[in-house]
Design a protein around this motif. Structure first.
Motif, PDB file in Angstrom:
ATOM      1  N   MET A  66       0.666  23.405  10.215  1.00 38.45           N
ATOM      2  CA  MET A  66       0.324  23.233  11.629  1.00 38.45           C
ATOM      3  C   MET A  66      -1.025  22.557  11.788  1.00 38.45           C
ATOM      4  O   MET A  66      -1.358  22.081  12.877  1.00 38.45           O
ATOM      5  CB  MET A  66       0.297  24.593  12.327  1.00 38.45           C
ATOM      6  CG  MET A  66       1.607  25.351  12.250  1.00 38.45           C
ATOM      7  SD  MET A  66       3.005  24.413  12.911  1.00 38.45           S
ATOM      8  CE  MET A  66       2.916  24.885  14.649  1.00 38.45           C
TER       9      MET A  66
ATOM     10  N   ALA B 129       5.699  18.027  18.894  1.00 34.78           N
ATOM     11  CA  ALA B 129       5.012  18.721  17.798  1.00 34.78           C
ATOM     12  C   ALA B 129       5.980  19.608  17.021  1.00 34.78           C
ATOM     13  O   ALA B 129       5.755  19.912  15.846  1.00 34.78           O
ATOM     14  CB  ALA B 129       3.856  19.558  18.335  1.00 34.78           C
TER      15      ALA B 129
ATOM     16  N   ALA C 122      -1.365  19.621  19.901  1.00 35.63           N
ATOM     17  CA  ALA C 122      -0.172  20.408  20.219  1.00 35.63           C
ATOM     18  C   ALA C 122       0.167  21.359  19.071  1.00 35.63           C
ATOM     19  O   ALA C 122       0.606  22.495  19.292  1.00 35.63           O
ATOM     20  CB  ALA C 122       1.005  19.480  20.516  1.00 35.63           C
ATOM     21  N   LYS C 123      -0.061  20.907  17.842  1.00 34.73           N
ATOM     22  CA  LYS C 123       0.241  21.785  16.709  1.00 34.73           C
ATOM     23  C   LYS C 123      -0.772  22.922  16.605  1.00 34.73           C
ATOM     24  O   LYS C 123      -0.412  24.043  16.269  1.00 34.73           O
ATOM     25  CB  LYS C 123       0.262  20.979  15.423  1.00 34.73           C
ATOM     26  CG  LYS C 123       1.548  20.189  15.268  1.00 34.73           C
ATOM     27  CD  LYS C 123       1.725  19.782  13.837  1.00 34.73           C
ATOM     28  CE  LYS C 123       3.183  19.600  13.502  1.00 34.73           C
ATOM     29  NZ  LYS C 123       3.338  19.069  12.132  1.00 34.73           N
ATOM     30  N   VAL C 124      -2.023  22.623  16.865  1.00 35.74           N
ATOM     31  CA  VAL C 124      -3.023  23.690  16.841  1.00 35.74           C
ATOM     32  C   VAL C 124      -2.707  24.717  17.934  1.00 35.74           C
ATOM     33  O   VAL C 124      -2.719  25.925  17.693  1.00 35.74           O
ATOM     34  CB  VAL C 124      -4.442  23.101  17.019  1.00 35.74           C
ATOM     35  CG1 VAL C 124      -5.459  24.233  17.240  1.00 35.74           C
ATOM     36  CG2 VAL C 124      -4.830  22.278  15.797  1.00 35.74           C
ATOM     37  N   ASN C 125      -2.363  24.228  19.111  1.00 39.10           N
ATOM     38  CA  ASN C 125      -1.984  25.157  20.171  1.00 39.10           C
ATOM     39  C   ASN C 125      -0.749  25.972  19.795  1.00 39.10           C
ATOM     40  O   ASN C 125      -0.636  27.146  20.155  1.00 39.10           O
ATOM     41  CB  ASN C 125      -1.714  24.386  21.476  1.00 39.10           C
ATOM     42  CG  ASN C 125      -3.010  23.978  22.171  1.00 39.10           C
ATOM     43  OD1 ASN C 125      -3.863  24.808  22.423  1.00 39.10           O
ATOM     44  ND2 ASN C 125      -3.160  22.693  22.455  1.00 39.10           N
ATOM     45  N   ALA C 126       0.164  25.337  19.048  1.00 44.34           N
ATOM     46  CA  ALA C 126       1.397  26.040  18.676  1.00 44.34           C
ATOM     47  C   ALA C 126       1.129  27.210  17.735  1.00 44.34           C
ATOM     48  O   ALA C 126       1.870  28.190  17.722  1.00 44.34           O
ATOM     49  CB  ALA C 126       2.396  25.066  18.053  1.00 44.34           C
TER      50      ALA C 126
END
Lengths: 152, 152, 152, 152, 152, 152, 152, 152
Positions: free
Chosen positions: D129, E126, G65-69
């Motif tokens: 991620m 994502a 978006a990946k960090v938020n995911a």
């Protein structure tokens, strides 16, 4: 590091659980030990004592075995590790059953038995993460796994 | 109705599998039967024969048991039903292990054994959907389960 | 016995896959072999070739690696067994990643490598059901697992 | 917000764990950090020291790797996030194995490595991620993920 | 290589599905394409037409949406890959819902949309394994994933 | 489009299954219908007929119910959709049990019952994807779900 | 009764979360509320701010978006219930994605939106356990679900 | 031993829950009891009271049943054991539904009913681990399961 739960399956007519718990206590390990009911007659009679008598030995055993299974399945499901002890007496199919059940759930299994049971237990040992000979070895394994410290 | 796969676990020194397969064939049941390797010496030696010798009996057993487990786990995972046979000889812990493994995966288990094993097998029988005495009974169970017809 | 699917992960610059497939064909094994794309430049370029160029090497690699992952994850998910080959060149972290992925899904892993990689591969081998040295050994393992016959 | 558990996998011969834990402590993050045993010789010897010696290096490694796996699997299973560090020394296949294991369980993976490892790690990074370069970046990622506050 | 199933989610008022299926047919790909009912009025009316009228628009929509969900969930559950198309008209929340549903099940997602939707779709992209711009690109992705051959 | 399997649970003393199968056949739907044993006395007697008599009505019922469960669980596990019929006679707790079992496995449930059962069945209907009144409606639902065509 | 965790997904430019949390506090409900980062610019910039700049808007969005995911997936995975708010501005595909993700994991979904969104949200509402119009209604739902008391 | 959670499903018009809770309190058992909303009118009206009226009895029931399901599914999912009570009044399909739901999740089920319901409940009892007649018996079962002590 958070606490661990270790289920102790198998042999109920020797004091291996007490030895292991005592060895773990000496090492001050943060472990909650669980296990089946080890009072043999309570384990045999719980079904008919609580739910009513059965004339047939099969159904008497069946009723008790299911009541015991409420406990054993619940506790194995919660355990981080399961230790399965095989002795030289009795057939102990329930111990092997527990090992298979835990293996299918990917719960790590440690077996505990004498070398002379190596051949008949080869399938169970093959599914285990460690094969120990003494309760003290199991305590040392748990100390290493939980604390990461190896006593030499 | 689509085909069924039935895994036959346990005792390998009697011909119960042949009796069951034959009875199922007589009933024209759409079943693929699977099972462990029943050639005892092949089962014991497969690890060292294929992958190289081991001086220690423990690791010889370990190597073979793991190779056998590739087969048995794969086939149990594919089975709709598992039949587990316990006889009066040997300890057959692998049979009880298979039963526990299947139970944890919610695969229906049918046990097959004599009444004198009722007490030591009570935990395994408690996890079973049926307890049979003869291969013919198992064939009739499978016929009923698959076809929905009850021979009287 | 029904057909088997075996995924061949790892090293792509030697012909171990061809050797294994050929050995399995000689044994007439009912296996569908699958694996990653072994054309190195196709594997590296698929992302940018199909979806558009990237100025940054990181995102070029990223795009391709994800496209390849659609294939590899899908095929590993369908496999009955995964064989993971480690050679002496390159870092082959993707092979170890595949082994970890398969282990978490309880898909049996067979590793294939020379003895000099034993120590760095000990965690991967510990999760494997068999550790082989040659493609021929893997073919024999598959023959035994699928057919239950041990050639001596 | 409740506490988080972060498992730190990979490289054991540099002090990246200490740097990360220290950075997280400075940020007062509510994280329990876990990880493998980082005492290299303890990790190599735990099997034989506790369970008895092995003449073969393969089985010595095997025994220890399995004992270590009791710890690593249990702790990865409990982790909310796993950080996997790859350095320039050694092959670190166990780190890639852990990443694959975590990915199959849908546990978010953060990789930590220098840009020169981008190409060999592309499959692992594609499953991550976030790809960080320094322990400080990882601490900032964790602060953002847990607190929702972005330091600029 | 065995056959693949690809579910085509999203936009129903353009002919992107026909373009993709046609491109895949030209490449002779072994794919079964599935998808939602694309006849808009059938999709809106199926509930009340089959099961009886509703005075309230909410329950009319509810009835139809659930009937459609029997189809869409079943087909997404069977798919190896899901392609999700977002166009510039309508809100297409069902497409994003399908992407979230597939992501939670670890089914690989390919998104298909114009660059101007990049920002609002960043969370969906994502979670995707590839972001395509044209049906032809999707066909090429599928050809590469399934056949392992990269057309240049 | 590939074939579908639909399990028909519930009421066994009316001909709703025949009506539904006939309506589906008229529509030429690619469905394999499965269900419990609908011969009431076979269903009640299967346990004691095959496995031996029981003096107690409880254990007679128990034995048969478990044998029937081998069939019903296996077939529900394989079904794409389960239709559960409730009539005005008998308590039909097994039908509600099947609905709960299917709901927990995320298998779509269609209920089939008269409006006067709406209130007592509200929890079951709330877990269903469609509530039908006639076998013809169910056939039309299946036609729409499978073919995507809405007859008006 | 033990504590509950409720994840609040969707719209970030109105104060519906504050209204809901305030209403729940007034009712003294034992709930931990979680949710995505609602600082829009932090959410957009987190990737490049922490991990380094990106020239391409696509990869800038992708990184963030990946960090938020990492945050959103972890918190949704821990939630007992997820509330998904749709407003009349923006496309809010991430909200629908979260609903699909939660539905696939069988986490109960409550949607919150105006009646004019009924038709475009019909698939999402069909997967929801309740469709509310105001934060106060959601608070009352939670009070009823947790306490079992209905205010009239 | 750690605490247990027991969900009490079924009959709401007698005081069996109070009897059981009281008996468990007398035994000082470390149990958190949970269950559905037992205020019948609250349970029937919760949907329309909170979310707005419905002219149709079907949708009124549907709305309430789904709101109740948020509670019941969440609490059953958290329970270690579920007790399901069947009385002689009403159809209690929701109780059988809960039993099926719990059985599919492998949560141990204890049923509680009079002997005259044995035949219609045979499928539910077959999935149970114990069949009790009185709340006192259930309390004794829980005492045995949790404490391992059998009162005689």
């Amino acid at each position: 590091m958070s606490d661990w739960t270790v289920y102790l399956s198998g042999e109920i007519h020797t004091d291996w659980r007490e030895q292991l718990v005592s060895a773990a206590r000496d090492l001050d390990l943060p472990i909650t030990f669980t296990g089946p009911v080890t009072d043999h007659s309570a384990s045999d009679d719980c079904g008919v004592t609580i739910l009513g008598d059965e004339p047939s030995p099969f159904w008497k055993d069946h009723k008790s075995a299911k009541v015991n299974a409420i406990r054993t399945r619940s506790l194995i499901d919660r355990a981080d590790i399961i230790v399965v002890r095989f002795g030289d007496k009795y057939r102990q199919w329930n111990a092997a059953f527990d090992a298979g059940y835990a293996a299918a759930r990917a719960t790590p299994v440690i077996t505990l038995h004498e070398p002379d049971l190596t051949h008949p237990l080869k399938e169970v040992d093959a599914a285990a993460m460690a094969v120990a000979r003494t309760p003290e070895q199991v305590a040392q394994l748990l100390a290493y796994v939980i604390r990461g410290e190896l006593a030499r």
